[in-house]
Design a protein around this motif. Structure first.
Motif, mmCIF file in Angstrom:
data_model
loop_
_atom_site.group_PDB
_atom_site.id
_atom_site.type_symbol
_atom_site.label_atom_id
_atom_site.label_comp_id
_atom_site.label_asym_id
_atom_site.label_seq_id
_atom_site.Cartn_x
_atom_site.Cartn_y
_atom_site.Cartn_z
ATOM 1 N N THR A 1 -4.368 9.281 -5.262
ATOM 2 C CA THR A 1 -5.365 8.222 -5.358
ATOM 3 C C THR A 1 -6.751 8.693 -4.984
ATOM 4 N N PRO B 1 -9.413 4.157 -0.727
ATOM 5 C CA PRO B 1 -9.095 2.736 -0.635
ATOM 6 C C PRO B 1 -10.348 1.899 -0.724
ATOM 7 N N PHE C 1 0.065 4.167 -0.278
ATOM 8 C CA PHE C 1 -0.651 5.340 0.163
ATOM 9 C C PHE C 1 -0.560 5.572 1.657
ATOM 10 N N ASN D 1 0.841 -1.188 0.000
ATOM 11 C CA ASN D 1 0.000 0.000 0.000
ATOM 12 C C ASN D 1 0.873 1.234 0.000
ATOM 13 N N ALA E 1 1.413 -1.537 -5.365
ATOM 14 C CA ALA E 1 0.092 -1.273 -4.799
ATOM 15 C C ALA E 1 -0.775 -2.507 -4.945
ATOM 16 N N SER E 2 -1.707 -2.669 -4.033
ATOM 17 C CA SER E 2 -2.683 -3.749 -4.125
ATOM 18 C C SER E 2 -4.029 -3.179 -4.519
ATOM 19 N N SER F 1 -5.991 -0.704 -2.366
ATOM 20 C CA SER F 1 -5.657 0.717 -2.324
ATOM 21 C C SER F 1 -6.588 1.559 -3.184
ATOM 22 N N GLY G 1 -5.357 6.072 3.196
ATOM 23 C CA GLY G 1 -5.623 5.882 1.786
ATOM 24 C C GLY G 1 -4.832 6.763 0.849
#
Length: 304
Positions: free
Chosen positions: A78, A81, A26, A24, A141-142, A145, A30
C-alpha cells in the motif's frame, strides 16, 4: 497533465455503492505483509532484484518470471493510510473516474512496451474503485487504509475520495500528484510480475521487524522509481504541463515517513519507517523520471 480525450482503460471494476466489511489489512504503520503461502521463485534474491538484467537472465535459463504471479492472498502493498473518506459530488466523481481510467491506460501502454521489449507479455492489473470499504484477495480494507495493491488478485484498489484527502490533508494537490499515486501502485504490480514481491514475502519470514521495515523501504522506493519511469515516457508523449513534475515531487515529499510522523505525532521514529523518507521518495521517483530505465531502479543493490 493533458489527459482529456485520451484512451481510457477497460480494466476498471467499479464497486462503489456496494457494501463490504471494513478493517485494516495493513496493521499499524499503514502496511502489513503477512507471511505464509508464497512459493519460492527458484532464484536467489540478489538475482531477482537486478532489475533490467533479470529478464535476459531468466530468458536464457528458460524460466518465465510470469510463473511467479499470484503470491500470497494475504499480501498487501500500500501507499500511505489516509483519514476517513470524504464525500465527492457526482460530477467530480465522473471526472475522477475518467481521469484514473486514462492514467491506468497510460501505464498499460508504457509497461506493455517495456515488457514487450524484453520478450514478455504484460498481464494488466485491474483497478477497483470502491467507497468506504472493500473486500480483496488480501482481506478487507477501509478507505482509511489508503490506496493499495493486492498481488493475490493482481488488482489496485482506491477510494477516489483519497485524492481530496491527498490535497487537503497531505497538501499534495494536482492531477499529476494523483497520477503518481496510481503509478506507484501499478509499480507494485510490476514488482509482483518480476518476482520482487514474492521473494520479499518469502524472506521476511526469517527477518526481525527492523529488518522487514528496512527491506520494505527498498520495495516502496523501487515502486516510486517505477512510477518515475512511467512519468518519463508520459513526458516524452508531451502530456505533462508546467508544474506537473513539481506536483509529483511534492506528493512524494508529503507522504514520506518522516514528514507524516512529524505531522501526526510531532516527532519521528526512524526505526519504524517502512516507505522511505521524503528525500528518499523524491530521489527515487526522480531517478526513474530522468532515466526511464529499469536498471536505474535497483534499490536493493544500491544505497538508498
Amino acid at each position: 497533465m493533458d489527459w482529456k480525450g485520451r484512451r481510457q482503460s477497460d480494466n476498471i471494476e467499479d464497486r462503489r455503492g456496494t457494501s463490504s466489511r471494513g478493517g485494516n489489512p495493513f496493521g499499524r504503520g499503514g502496511m502489513r505483509l503477512p507471511s505464509g503461502g508464497i512459493r519460492r521463485s527458484g532464484l536467489s534474491f540478489k538475482t531477482i532484484l537486478i532489475i533490467g538484467v533479470i529478464y535476459l537472465v531468466l530468458k536464457f535459463m528458460g524460466i518465465d518470471p510470469l510463473q511467479m504471479l499470484g503470491g500470497d492472498p494475504g499480501t498487501v502493498i500500500t501507499g500511505q493510510p489516509s483519514g476517513p473518506g470524504s464525500q465527492i459530488s457526482e460530477t467530480r466523481k465522473d471526472e475522477m473516474t475518467q481521469f484514473v481510467a486514462t492514467v491506468l491506460a497510460e501505464t498499460e501502454d508504457v509497461w506493455n512496451g517495456i515488457m514487450k521489449s524484453q520478450g514478455f507479455d504484460y498481464p494488466e492489473p485491474t483497478l477497483v474503485l470502491f467507497s468506504g470499504a472493500v473486500a480483496s484477495a488480501c482481506g478487507n480494507a477501509s478507505s482509511a487504509s489508503g490506496p493499495f495493491y493486492c498481488p493475490g488478485d493482481q488488482k489496485v484498489y482506491i477510494d477516489l475520495a483519497f485524492f481530496d484527502e491527498l490535497a487537503q490533508r497531505f497538501k499534495a494537490s494536482g492531477d499529476f500528484a494523483q497520477a503518481y499515486v496510481l503509478a506507484h501502485e501499478v509499480g507494485h504490480h510490476v514488482q509482483n510480475l518480476i518476482g520482487v514481491l514474492p521473494e520479499f514475502n518469502r524472506m521476511r519470514r526469517s527477518m526481525s521487524q527492523s529488518e522487514q521495515n528496512q527491506m520494505s523501504i527498498r520495495v516502496e522506493l523501487q515502486a516510486d522509481c517505477f512510477a518515475g519511469i512511467w512519468g518519463h515516457y508520459t513526458a516524452q508523449k508531451g502530456l505533462l504541463e508546467r508544474g506537473d513534475l513539481e506536483e509529483a515531487l511534492n506528493a512524494a515529499e508529503q507522504i514520506g515517513d518522516d514528514t507524516l510522523q512529524r505531522r501526526t505525532q510531532g516527532y519521528v521514529v526512524p526505526e519504524s519507517f517502512n516507505h522511505g523518507t521524503s528525500a528518499q521518495r523524491q530521489e527515487w521517483f526522480a531517478r526513474g523520471f530522468e532515466t526511464g530505465r529499469l536498471d536505474a531502479c535497483d534499490t536493493f543493490n544500491n544505497p538508498v
